[in-house]
Design an enzyme around this catalytic site. Sequence first.
Site, short mmCIF file in Angstrom:
data_model
loop_
_atom_site.label_atom_id
_atom_site.label_comp_id
_atom_site.label_asym_id
_atom_site.label_seq_id
_atom_site.Cartn_x
_atom_site.Cartn_y
_atom_site.Cartn_z
N GLU A 60 -23.91 33.08 64.06
CA GLU A 60 -22.63 33.75 64.26
C GLU A 60 -22.65 35.17 63.73
OE1 GLU A 60 -23.38 30.71 62.97
OE2 GLU A 60 -21.50 29.67 62.54
N CYS A 73 -27.02 33.56 59.66
CA CYS A 73 -26.57 32.56 60.62
C CYS A 73 -26.44 33.18 62.02
CB CYS A 73 -25.23 32.00 60.19
SG CYS A 73 -25.25 31.17 58.60
N GLU A 85 -34.00 32.16 59.37
CA GLU A 85 -34.17 31.77 57.97
C GLU A 85 -35.19 32.64 57.27
OE1 GLU A 85 -32.98 27.07 58.47
OE2 GLU A 85 -35.08 27.56 58.13
N ASN A 86 -35.19 32.54 55.94
CA ASN A 86 -36.08 33.32 55.12
C ASN A 86 -36.48 32.47 53.92
OD1 ASN A 86 -36.60 35.43 52.84
ND2 ASN A 86 -36.68 36.57 54.76
N CYS A 140 -19.77 32.82 57.41
CA CYS A 140 -19.52 33.25 58.78
C CYS A 140 -18.03 33.35 59.06
CB CYS A 140 -20.18 32.30 59.77
SG CYS A 140 -21.97 32.45 59.79
N ASN A 146 -29.85 31.70 64.36
CA ASN A 146 -30.08 31.78 62.93
C ASN A 146 -31.52 32.16 62.65
OD1 ASN A 146 -30.61 29.13 63.97
ND2 ASN A 146 -30.40 28.20 61.96
N CYS A 171 -20.15 28.20 58.89
CA CYS A 171 -20.11 28.09 57.43
C CYS A 171 -19.05 29.05 56.87
CB CYS A 171 -21.48 28.40 56.83
SG CYS A 171 -21.94 30.15 56.89
#
Length: 131
Positions: A55, A53, A44-45, A90, A42, A87
């Site tokens: 996946e 993610c 992040e931003n 995904c 993953n 999630c």
Amino acid sequence: MNDHELVELAFTMLERSYVPYSHFPVGAALLCKDGTVFTGCNVENAAYGSTICAERTALVKAVSEGHRDDFVTLAVVGNSTDYCWPCGACRQMLYEFAPELRLLVANRAHEFVALQLCDLLPHGFGPKALE
């Protein structure tokens, strides 16, 4: 590659995760029919919606290399006591390419369960829904 090896490969991706906000690293490893494996973590931003993610990272890498209809098994791992379930976003992205995809979902103790994506996303919306 067997299930245990795929899960362990996904665990190696935890250290590559970029998670300054959630502090929740996730790793993934996607096995194709020909034995090719695409890994992901993953990323992040600060604009949270731009986060991707593990996946989806593995999936996008695979598709960008020409794989589209040959996905066999995806391992998803996290550093939590519970299993690291994909999630909704995904699940939807994976369903686009492989509704019958086999998932290996692990916890930080390296314990995992196996199930099919269609069990996590029953009655999913995919390309056939547009026919």
